[in-house]
Design a protein around this motif. Structure first.
Motif, mmCIF file in Angstrom:
data_model
loop_
_atom_site.group_PDB
_atom_site.id
_atom_site.type_symbol
_atom_site.label_atom_id
_atom_site.label_comp_id
_atom_site.label_asym_id
_atom_site.label_seq_id
_atom_site.Cartn_x
_atom_site.Cartn_y
_atom_site.Cartn_z
ATOM 1 N N GLY A 130 0.774 -1.220 0.000
ATOM 2 C CA GLY A 130 0.000 0.000 0.000
ATOM 3 C C GLY A 130 0.810 1.277 0.000
ATOM 4 N N GLN A 131 2.124 1.173 0.005
ATOM 5 C CA GLN A 131 3.007 2.336 0.037
ATOM 6 C C GLN A 131 3.564 2.600 -1.364
ATOM 7 N N PRO A 132 3.560 3.866 -1.815
ATOM 8 C CA PRO A 132 4.141 4.164 -3.138
ATOM 9 C C PRO A 132 5.595 3.714 -3.201
ATOM 10 N N ALA A 133 5.948 3.106 -4.318
ATOM 11 C CA ALA A 133 7.299 2.558 -4.470
ATOM 12 C C ALA A 133 7.694 2.603 -5.934
ATOM 13 N N THR A 134 8.962 2.351 -6.171
ATOM 14 C CA THR A 134 9.508 2.202 -7.519
ATOM 15 C C THR A 134 10.043 0.792 -7.651
ATOM 16 N N GLY A 135 9.598 0.074 -8.676
ATOM 17 C CA GLY A 135 10.001 -1.311 -8.858
ATOM 18 C C GLY A 135 11.188 -1.432 -9.790
ATOM 19 N N LEU A 136 11.973 -2.472 -9.576
ATOM 20 C CA LEU A 136 13.112 -2.781 -10.440
ATOM 21 C C LEU A 136 12.989 -4.252 -10.834
ATOM 22 N N ALA A 137 12.708 -4.501 -12.127
ATOM 23 C CA ALA A 137 12.544 -5.856 -12.632
ATOM 24 C C ALA A 137 13.836 -6.303 -13.307
ATOM 25 N N VAL A 138 14.329 -7.480 -12.912
ATOM 26 C CA VAL A 138 15.611 -7.996 -13.399
ATOM 27 C C VAL A 138 15.359 -9.305 -14.129
ATOM 28 N N GLY A 139 15.843 -9.400 -15.361
ATOM 29 C CA GLY A 139 15.719 -10.615 -16.151
ATOM 30 C C GLY A 139 17.076 -11.208 -16.458
ATOM 31 N N MET A 140 17.074 -12.483 -16.837
ATOM 32 C CA MET A 140 18.302 -13.196 -17.170
ATOM 33 C C MET A 140 18.316 -13.505 -18.661
ATOM 34 N N LYS A 141 19.495 -13.578 -19.234
ATOM 35 C CA LYS A 141 19.623 -13.947 -20.643
ATOM 36 C C LYS A 141 19.147 -15.386 -20.856
ATOM 37 N N ALA A 142 18.631 -15.641 -22.034
ATOM 38 C CA ALA A 142 18.119 -16.974 -22.348
ATOM 39 C C ALA A 142 19.236 -18.005 -22.289
ATOM 40 N N GLY A 143 18.917 -19.179 -21.704
ATOM 41 C CA GLY A 143 19.884 -20.262 -21.628
ATOM 42 C C GLY A 143 20.815 -20.208 -20.438
ATOM 43 N N GLY A 144 20.711 -19.180 -19.602
ATOM 44 C CA GLY A 144 21.579 -19.070 -18.440
ATOM 45 C C GLY A 144 21.123 -19.955 -17.294
ATOM 46 N N ASN A 145 21.985 -20.080 -16.303
ATOM 47 C CA ASN A 145 21.667 -20.843 -15.099
ATOM 48 C C ASN A 145 21.039 -19.896 -14.096
ATOM 49 N N LEU A 146 19.738 -20.029 -13.906
ATOM 50 C CA LEU A 146 19.026 -19.088 -13.049
ATOM 51 C C LEU A 146 19.449 -19.207 -11.593
ATOM 52 N N LEU A 147 19.878 -20.386 -11.170
ATOM 53 C CA LEU A 147 20.314 -20.551 -9.775
ATOM 54 C C LEU A 147 21.607 -19.784 -9.536
ATOM 55 N N GLU A 148 22.581 -19.932 -10.441
ATOM 56 C CA GLU A 148 23.829 -19.183 -10.296
ATOM 57 C C GLU A 148 23.587 -17.687 -10.442
ATOM 58 N N PHE A 149 22.719 -17.326 -11.385
ATOM 59 C CA PHE A 149 22.409 -15.907 -11.562
ATOM 60 C C PHE A 149 21.741 -15.336 -10.314
ATOM 61 N N GLY A 150 20.842 -16.115 -9.704
ATOM 62 C CA GLY A 150 20.184 -15.655 -8.484
ATOM 63 C C GLY A 150 21.159 -15.433 -7.345
ATOM 64 N N GLU A 151 22.161 -16.329 -7.221
ATOM 65 C CA GLU A 151 23.165 -16.158 -6.173
ATOM 66 C C GLU A 151 24.003 -14.906 -6.420
ATOM 67 N N ALA A 152 24.393 -14.681 -7.692
ATOM 68 C CA ALA A 152 25.176 -13.478 -8.010
ATOM 69 C C ALA A 152 24.365 -12.211 -7.786
ATOM 70 N N LEU A 153 23.096 -12.261 -8.140
ATOM 71 C CA LEU A 153 22.238 -11.090 -7.937
ATOM 72 C C LEU A 153 22.044 -10.806 -6.446
ATOM 73 N N GLU A 154 21.854 -11.850 -5.659
ATOM 74 C CA GLU A 154 21.677 -11.663 -4.214
ATOM 75 C C GLU A 154 22.928 -11.058 -3.583
ATOM 76 N N ALA A 155 24.098 -11.534 -3.997
ATOM 77 C CA ALA A 155 25.341 -10.984 -3.460
ATOM 78 C C ALA A 155 25.511 -9.518 -3.852
ATOM 79 N N GLN A 156 25.182 -9.196 -5.106
ATOM 80 C CA GLN A 156 25.301 -7.803 -5.556
ATOM 81 C C GLN A 156 24.318 -6.896 -4.828
ATOM 82 N N MET A 157 23.095 -7.399 -4.603
ATOM 83 C CA MET A 157 22.094 -6.581 -3.902
ATOM 84 C C MET A 157 22.510 -6.332 -2.459
ATOM 85 N N HIS A 158 23.171 -7.293 -1.813
ATOM 86 C CA HIS A 158 23.650 -7.065 -0.443
ATOM 87 C C HIS A 158 24.662 -5.914 -0.422
#
Length: 392
Positions: free
Chosen positions: A281-309
């Protein structure tokens, strides 16, 4: 009488070679399984494009006859065209271009380029004042991770600037695809003219607007050649803020006046906004992140989580970051469920085979399951097929 080739007999006479191929296939399958891309669903191609154009002030009949029909007649020349569907309203047309079902997925991007070229060829035939046409064929984009950024004490513009900085850092992650902002508000400057003041001064609002456009125009002003030096000359005076608009003196009908005398100048956001994004219910700005086709989403998710930290640690107090969608978790559950089912199947087959066929024959039957899967993983990696729910 000599029988034909017997594979079982040949395997028994070449045990060492068979064991060698079995071990190599198993090791290659394990390595291929570790390198396979992980996705939730297979990528697919949507064979539809949307073409839109605007003709402000035109009626439905004018827009239909002068814009919609001209575009659709040109699209009939497209070899892969199945049918078009259009919606026309006063001053606005939207055309859906649908390709044949037999069109190959790899040929679709080239077909959309052909559509753009065809419409560009008739752009000069469209009436003056038509805005566009615009093309949209990005229907297949999938964003696996969505973050919501909220602010306490910051304006929407300040929050957007921080989110833009986060987007720049996320683009450095390997295998990252599209990264888009959702619900970001565009800043605009509003000019609210006073009809009473304009009438009292005997001015025309359109003349005032033309004077503002001429003042803000960027045009070449020449160069100064001084021996080997070549110096470009630029004329200043462009508007940089609402304050520069308030202080501008305009000349209309050989009369000078200040813009703030006839208009109220304020800074704000587009109203109505093109899109809104809220978190709890609070105004916000969203950031949608996609992965290139054929990539490993699990490895990409770990790299994204580390970068976001690392990114969150650098953000100022008052900026909140909330994870709204996390596709790597879904993929991990899907792949983990497949692995559990595989081990359960092997255990069941081992048990049934040992009880019904004996130890030696049961071992041969049970060993064929992981061996076939290992060779399948090698073929999948060679063909570029990733692990996702449909393939599993």
């Amino acid at each position: 009488m000599k029988n034909g080739f017997n594979l079982s007999e040949w395997a028994l006479r070449h045990k060492s070679l068979v064991w060698y191929f079995m071990i190599v296939s198993t090791l290659a399958g394990v390595m291929a399984y570790m390198n396979l891309g992980r996705e939730e669903d297979p990528s697919f191609t949507i064979k539809t494009m949307v073409i839109s154009a605007a003709w402000p002030g035109a009626s439905v009949e004018e827009t239909l006859n002068q814009v919609t029909e001209r575009i659709e007649r040109k699209l009939e020349e497209l070899p892969a065209l199945d049918f078009t569907r259009s919606m026309t309203t006063p001053g606005q047309t939207t055309i859906f271009v649908n390709l044949r079902a037999t069109t190959r997925g790899r040929d679709v991007p080239g077909t959309w380029v052909q559509v753009r070229n065809m419409i560009s060829d008739i752009r000069s035939e469209l009436p003056q004042g038509v805005v566009g046409p615009f093309f949209n064929d990005d229907f297949g984009d999938v964003y696996g991770n969505i973050y919501a950024f909220t602010s306490d004490g910051l304006s929407q513009r300040q929050l957007r600037d921080y989110v833009e900085g986060v987007r720049t850092k996320i683009l450095r992650i390997p295998n990252v695809g599209k990264v888009e902002l959702i619900g970001a508000h565009d800043e605009v400057i509003f000019l609210e003219f006073s009809t009473r003041q304009i009438a009292a001064l005997g001015l025309d609002q359109q003349e005032v607007i033309r004077a503002l456009q001429a003042q803000n125009a960027i045009s070449p002003s020449g160069v100064i050649q001084a021996g080997p030096e070549r110096i470009s000359v630029r004329v200043g005076g462009q508007f940089t803020s609402e304050e520069s608009l308030r202080n501008i003196n305009l000349r209309v009908n050989d009369r000078f006046f200040r813009l703030s005398d006839i208009a109220t100048i304020t800074r704000g956001y587009t109203d109505p906004p093109q899109s809104l994004f809220r978190y709890n219910g609070q105004p916000a700005t969203g950031l949608a992140v996609g992965m290139k086709a054929g990539g490993n989403l699990l490895e990409f998710g770990e790299a994204l989580e580390a970068q976001m930290h690392r990114i969150i640690a650098e953000l100022p107090v008052g900026v909140g970051v909330h994870l709204v969608a996390d596709q790597p978790v879904v993929v991990e559950e899907a792949v983990g469920g497949f692995t559990r089912a595989l081990f359960e199947a092997v255990a069941i087959v081992l048990l049934v085979s040992f009880l019904s066929l004996g130890l030696r024959a049961g071992f041969v039957v049970a060993l064929s399951i992981p061996l076939v899967l290992a060779m399948t993983f090698v073929v999948m990696e060679y063909l570029g097929i990733s692990l996702q729910r449909i393939e599993l």
